[in-house]
Every structure is written in C-alpha cells, then in structure tokens.
Design an enzyme around this catalytic site. Sequence first.
Site, PDB file in Angstrom:
ATOM      1  N   THR B  83       0.791  -1.392   0.058  1.00 37.92           N
ATOM      2  CA  THR B  83      -0.131   0.002   0.087  1.00 37.92           C
ATOM      3  C   THR B  83       0.728   1.223   0.041  1.00 37.92           C
ATOM      4  OG1 THR B  83      -0.001   0.007   2.416  1.00 37.92           O
ATOM      5  CG2 THR B  83      -2.057  -1.175   1.234  1.00 37.92           C
ATOM      6  N   THR B 159       7.452  -4.346   0.681  1.00 40.81           N
ATOM      7  CA  THR B 159       8.473  -4.352   0.401  1.00 40.81           C
ATOM      8  C   THR B 159       9.428  -5.754   0.686  1.00 40.81           C
ATOM      9  OG1 THR B 159       8.640  -3.551   2.692  1.00 40.81           O
ATOM     10  CG2 THR B 159       8.648  -1.804   1.029  1.00 40.81           C
ATOM     11  N   ASP B 160       8.755  -6.853   1.453  1.00 37.22           N
ATOM     12  CA  ASP B 160       9.333  -7.686   1.941  1.00 37.22           C
ATOM     13  C   ASP B 160       9.856  -8.575   0.887  1.00 37.22           C
ATOM     14  OD1 ASP B 160       8.532  -7.350   4.575  1.00 37.22           O
ATOM     15  OD2 ASP B 160       7.755  -9.010   4.894  1.00 37.22           O
ATOM     16  N   LYS B 236      16.498  -6.199   0.265  1.00 36.85           N
ATOM     17  CA  LYS B 236      16.023  -5.344   1.732  1.00 36.85           C
ATOM     18  C   LYS B 236      16.889  -5.595   2.689  1.00 36.85           C
ATOM     19  CE  LYS B 236      12.023  -4.744   4.546  1.00 36.85           C
ATOM     20  NZ  LYS B 236      10.511  -4.879   4.515  1.00 36.85           N
TER      21      LYS B 236
END
Lengths: 609, 413
Positions: B83, B159-160, B236
């Site tokens: 989101t 983002t994971d 990440k």
Amino acid sequence: MDYKALGLKAGIEIHQQLDTEEKLFCRCPTTLRKTGEHAGEFFRYLHATVSEMGEIDRAAAEEMMDRRQFHYLTYDTTCLVENDEEPPAPMNREALEIALALAKIFAMHPVEQVHTMRKLVIDGSNTSGFQRTALVAMGGILPNGGVVETICLEEEAAQRVEGSTFSLDRLGIPLVEITTSPCMFTPEDVQQTAEYIGMVLRSTGKVKRGLGTIRQDINVSIAAGARVEIKGVQELDLIAEVVRREAQRQTTLLAIRDELRARRASVGEEVRDVTPLFAGTESSILKKAKVIRAFVLHGFAGLVGREIQPGRRLGSEISDYVKKCGLGGIFHSDELPAYGVTAEEVARLREHLGAADEDAIVIVSGSKEKTACGARQAQHRARRALEGVPEETRKMLEEGSTSYMRPLPGAARMYPETDVFPVAIPDGLWEEIRAPELLCDLARRFENDLGLDAALARQVVSSESLPLFRAAVDAGIRPNLAARTILGTLKELGRDGVAVSRLAPAEILAVLRAVEDGTVAKEAIPEILSAVAAGTAVAEAVGAHAGGMSDGDLATLVQAIVADRIDFVREKGMRALGPLMGLVMAEARGKVDGRKVSEALRQEISRVI
Amino acid sequence: MSDTFTTGDIVAASCRGQPVEGIYITDRDGMAVVKLGSGYNIGVDPATCTLVAKSGETAVQPPLTVEQDESLPELAIISTGGTIASKIDYRTGAVTSQFTADDILRAIPGLSSIGRYRAGVLATILSENMTPSIWQDLARAIHAAIRDGAAGVLVTHGTDTMAYSASAVSYMLDTPVPVVFVGSQRSADRPSSDNVMNGMCAAAAAGADLGEIAVTMHATTNDDFCAVHRATRVRKMHTSRRDAFQSHGMAPIGRVDFPSLAVHLTDDAVRRGACTLALHDRLEERCGLLYFYPGMAPEILRAYEGYRGLVIAGTGLGHVSTGCIRAVRDLIDAGAAVVMTSQCLHGRVCDRVYDTGRDLLSAGVIEGEDMLPEAALTKLMWVLGNESDPERVQRLMTADLKGEIRRRSDHGL
C-alpha cells in the site's frame, strides 16, 4: 468580575511526565539531554491532508499543507522508534501501573482493555505525525466534588529546539494526562484543583520534577462565549490569572461583536494590491515587501485596536491568523500612522480603497503567495469577530495573556495504533495496585509523629529529596536534623557553589549517622559534605573532623586567644565575645559545638576582666 | 450479545460499572471494542453491550475525479497489494488501502504533476504471499501496459519480497521503458510515511530516460532523495528503516532528488528504447533456495529430491560442509541444477580455493558468480522454464542476462 454571572466554566488537563526507567513504547531511558550532545540529525516532511488541518480557512490550509520540513536531533539515548523507523515496543508496564495507581487515588474505573490510539499531530513534534495515546481509566472524583473524567497514558512530544528543529530525547517519555470535566466556576477553583492534582501526582514518587515536566491545559468558556483551550501553562501560580484574562477576552470580544452588529459592520471581500501606493515608503517592513495587499473592514474603526486582554487587541488576534501563512503579522488603520507609515500614506490608502472614517483597513505585506494567504486568513478571523468568540486552541504568553495556535481539535483525529496490542487490566491486577499515601496526609503524619513543624513538614513532602529524608529517618537520624540538613544545608552549599549533585544519598546518610553517633559535631556537616562533594571519601572527611576537641583543648585555645588580645578584651568587655568567637571558630569549626565555644569564651572573658 | 452488532452501531456498555456509550467497532479476543465520543477505543465486556441505535447509512463520498493533465506522459500503475496509499475512516478508525488511480492521486497529490495515470489492481496480497505464478501475471500485465502505450510502469509492491518480484520480472520481460517497483516501509496512513516521496520519485523515474526494471526507494533516513536500484542487484537490508533497500555489487543506477524530482542516471543505467518489448513468461516453480548452516543434516538437501533447481546460499566463498557434498552430488546426478551463492551477499563465489569448494565443483555445482541468492533463484526458475539441457542451463546461469552478474568486482561493500 462576577464569574457566576458570566457563566464561567473551566476544566483542566494536566500532563505530567513520568519518571520511568524506559520510555512508553521503546526501551530508551527517559533522560533529557543537552542539544549540544546530539549524535546525529535527519529531516523529514510531514504530509497532511486538508481534513487533518482542522477548520482553518480551506484555501489557506491548502497553502500551508504544501510541504512541511522538520529537522530532528538524535542522541545515543534515542533509537529507531523515536526516528519513526521501527514499530513501537509493547506498552511500558511501569507507566501503566503508575497511571493505575493514580486512578485508584481518584476512585476511577479502569478500562478492562486498554487500546493505544494514534492521534494526528502534524506540527512536527512527533516524527510519525501522530502521538500514541491510550485511555486507562474513567469517572473519578475530586475532594471538592469535581469530576476527573479520564486518565490517559501518552507519549511526550519532541522538544522544539527552534523553528522547525526538534530534539528527540523527550519524544516518547510517558505522560499521564488527567482531564477534569468543566467543573470549576471561578479562576481560584481552577488553580486550587491544579494544585491538588499536582500534589496527587507527586505522591506517586514516580513523576519527573522541574520546569516543563508538568503542563496544564485549561479549557475556559463563558456563557455566550466559546470553549477555548489554553495550552502549556507551566507555572501553577499563573493559572487563576490565565482564567481571569480569558474571561476578560471573551467578554470584550462579545462586546465588540455587539458593537459591530449595531454598526452593521462587514468584512470587505475585495483584497487589493496596493504595492504602488507605498512606492516611496519609509516603513522598513513595507519597503522590503514584494507585494502589499489591503482590504476594508466596514464599520470596524476603533474596534480593531481595542484591548481585549493586557497587551492584546482584536488586531493581535487577526495577526495570529495571518502568521500561519509565514508572515510577521498585519498593520491595521487603528494603529496607523506608526511604524514608519505616514498619515499621508494612510489617507492615500483610504481614498484608494474607498474606505470611510468608520471603516478600518488591514494591510499584509510579503511575497505574492503569502500575502494572498494572509489576506484570506485575516478576512476569515475578522468575519468571526462578527459572530463572537471563535473556538480555538491558544497558547499562553508571559504574564497570562494568550495567542491563537490552531482550531480546536476534534475527536475525529484518532485511529487505532495497530502495532501495539491491547493490554488487559484484569481484576487481579487492579486489586494489586496500591494507592500511595498522599503527600498532604504524609505531611500531617510527619508533623504528628516526627515532630516536624508544619511548614517544614510540608517542605519535606514536596521536596524531591523526600525519599532521602525517609531513608534518614528509617536509619535512626533525628527527623529535624535530617530535614534541616537535606532541605537547608544542601541548598545553602549548592548556593555557595558546592557540587551537591555529586553527593550520593548513601554518603549524606553516612555523614548524618556520624553526627548521630557523636563521631562529629553537627557544625561539621557543611564542611564534611563540601569535602565529599569535592571528591574526598566519606570516611576520610568524617575522620578529619572526628574526635572533636576535648574540653581541655578548647579551654587552652580560648585562653591563648584571649591572652593574645587582652587589651582589646579589657577595653570591650563582654562585647569582645562576638569578634573573638570568629577567631576561635576558625580553629574549632566542626570539632566542637558552637554553643560550647561561646560558653567557654564567656567564662574566660569574665575571668580576665 | 455483541454478535448482533455491526461496525458503526451506537452501543451502551459498562466498563467496570461505569456506563459508557460509543460506536461499536468489532469483537476481538473476547472483548467488544467500542470507540468513545472522545475518539478513544476501549475494550469492554461484550455481555454488557446493548444497542442504542443501528449504524446510520454511511454518507457515500461523491467520487471526486482527479483531473489528469493530458500533456503529461502516460504512466501505468499496477498494484500488487503493497500500500502506497491508504485512507482513514476516523469514525471507525479503519484504515483501508487504496488502489484506484483516483484514490492514489488523492493520497499523493504530487503525482498528478508528473504524469497521467491508468491504474490496475493485479493482486491485493501481503508480499510474503507472492507466488511465481503471480510474478508471471505481473510480467504479462506490465507487458500489456507497455504494449498499450504506457511511457513507464509503476508497480506498487510490499517491501518484503519486492526484490524477488522485481528480479523475476527482469528475466521475463525485455522492456524499452522504465518499469519501477515502489513501496513504503512505514505505513501509508501516517503523515510521516515514505509513501509520498517514494511514489513521486518512482513516478519521476518511470518518466525518465530509463529502459530497465528498477526499484526506487528512500536512499537515506532523510526525505532527501530516492535511489534507483537495478532489480537484480537490490535487496531489503533492514526490517523497518526507510533506506532498507541497498544495491549490491554496484552503486545504484540513479537517484531522484526530492522534492525537485530531478532524475540523475549513471552510465550503468540502461536507457529508454535500448531494447524492444518482449515477454518470455515461462518459469519453473520446482526450484528452491537453501541457507546452509554449520551442522546442517544432509537430509535437508535430500528433501529437494524431485526439484529441478536449487540455489544454495553457502558460507563465505560458496561452501557447504563436506558431509553435505554427497547429497548435493546426488541431486545433480538426478538432474537438478544446483547453483552456489554466498551468505556474504557481497562478493563473488569462488569454489576453486578450498577443498570443499573443489569437491562441490566436481559434483557439478554451478558457481553463481556475484549473484544475490534471491536473484539467482528467480533466474534459475526462468532459465529452467526455458531450457532443459544442463550445459545450456550452466552457460545461462553463469552469463549476465539482466545485470545480475558483473564481470568485474569493481565495487566494494
């Protein structure tokens, strides 16, 4: 003023920092730092939508919301939670239990399950753009019959260093917020209630002390006025005055409204660019302005400059609104000619705008965008003068007058902090919570049981050194000696530049014990404590004054001093005692009681004369 | 009983004897959550709740259409569930993710000065629930958007696993225009969210002179600029910081300043139009990624029997224990391609230095060069989806297809 007749109603919200080991939602210490110690800094923008700006004039709000950049100072005592770079830790249990202890004192109902909320705050004082807050208990009572509506646990905001720079050491320190209903009807009521709640808070022994650690917000209204919230009253003594001045402000604003209505006053819609009119102006402010705009307030003449509070006029209220656009304020015709604006320029302006004598004129100067915003804000505030008192959040100025901060926040700006699980308060926990003894009761007990006089007892219980005093009494030190040393001697030493903050409680107790067991005279206390504060070990400092001076030694010393000054003694007789006292004490201080010295001298003088 | 209430109902309840009234939100953990007039939620005993008034009809907000500037480049926004826009209903406290172009533009008004947008929702899932088949759908959707004239594509993504998806799409799609993955580390409801800056910088990158798949996220903890990362070289590296995404083995291929939105691309960045649009959307899903640890039982490797490919994140230069080599050999003999990468993430695999490495090579392990383990996994899926000959698989896995392998290790940590 007859406050009953005015229909004065007031409530207070007290925010008190808690002295917990860790912050409310992270494991950082609750230590305040000097900004010079900061370890790093970063900057962010907060993005708000119009609905979050409250009810400010919409167009102005849109300009303001544009982009707000804030700078933050970090420390080796802050972490990623304060940086808004890590989800919060679970709610600090110690803080919750302090809030529950307070709830018990006010005979409140704790909620069965505490939910942490996010309350939007976009002034930059919270890195996230919201403050975490949770309702812990409801429905309490005050001894005067007033009502404590709620106790909430909240995160303290970051401290503004200057402008848009904030210091993160304070962010996240637990705060309890105690809110009363509007149950007070005179300025004095409000002050007394604040004093009482302050005393209750200190009774927990778990609150931070010092300026800025407790802040009162006061809600005030009069019958035909409006609810106004005054933020950040830090000095207890000013509370009654703040309420009096707000009642005065609202009364005068209502009188101005009536007068405006009688005059059929109105706010001119048209804002004119009047820059060319001031082409050769001597006014330093107008000279450097890119754009100067003005508009007419029909029928406002004389009222814009009317005082509504000491040092505050309707014009100041309009200025406050204009400042939200990044301008310094306004000029208005009630105060002109002044500030380098000439009578001739005012006349030219009046003519240009077609303003009549009964009209006032407002001038804003600055950049094109800011003056457009400022003029709209000024018109907006002027229109509200026709309605009476606007509902506002205001901030206290020195002396107790106030200025506009922002519209009153609505309840609508809260939503759940989903990163923090709700915390149940089962019956078992609630029953285990002990309400601490109130300091007012404790003072009475010290008076009755320990024989302190009333004033000293009150001083002891309200002192930050109360725990030390209690430890001393528990250790068998005479209460009066403990109280006078802790409250009197330490303070005096501090005033004389001794680093009393370096003295550990255990060291002070050891010195007092040495007095009680007769190792040293109580006159030696200041010198021993000074030595310890300077780094000498307690045993050594006590040893230097130990043993004291035998009666024989004292007699020898006194005889020698009197013999040396025998002519002086014979001439002055007993009046020599004072000056000689100083000489003997220079040798005997800390080794023998002053009274004993005085007695020995008296005897020796009477022997020789 | 509370199961008769719906969100928004006004209910009366008792809080340890204190009467309260508020808006019923939900039942959770045996408690009824009620929002009081002050805005605070509290949990109350559901048995004490009684209905005061049913929820009024929620006023439907008139759908405010955001005007789009037709002179600006057309950009496609494809949502997968991450989101970057959300809306708060302060009445109930509900935060809802927003996916339509209008909603996103309302939440991030600055976007409308960068392009005009068409938005489509491909999925609304948490990114840990991503699957290779959604990667394929995503590649197809991006392909279709570019074919239909998009001058750039924004993919909003949790983002994971964003780096996995971005690298998977890299192999499946040859793109002449920028395809920019973007997300937010801090929730979109908060005024401090990185969604606004990331979204605007990503849109600027999507309109820039770029012709490859990229990830655009905060470069520092400040709101100063975003880094543009090559999809096959990004990872990440922090659970929660804004600047969690870091390029490995090379510097980012560009940056976008904020709030100026000036885009600076390095010489490494593939430029717009450098290749023609093509889709090769086959993937072999029977591939795994295994993190070796000291003492790992060979049985764990044997659990991959039947898989067509396995990437190992080995220690250091690319090792597993001597005791595991046999199991590795057996997998390879059974037809699997086994690719060695390193847990170090930085640096190149070299199995020629130590004995275990040499044994792994003789067992048939493919050295994964300086590929990130995740980029090697998605590559292996793509290679095996398109190729079955072991030699050609080996050649492709050690060749640079989409920037995932650098011939020279010119960049340190």
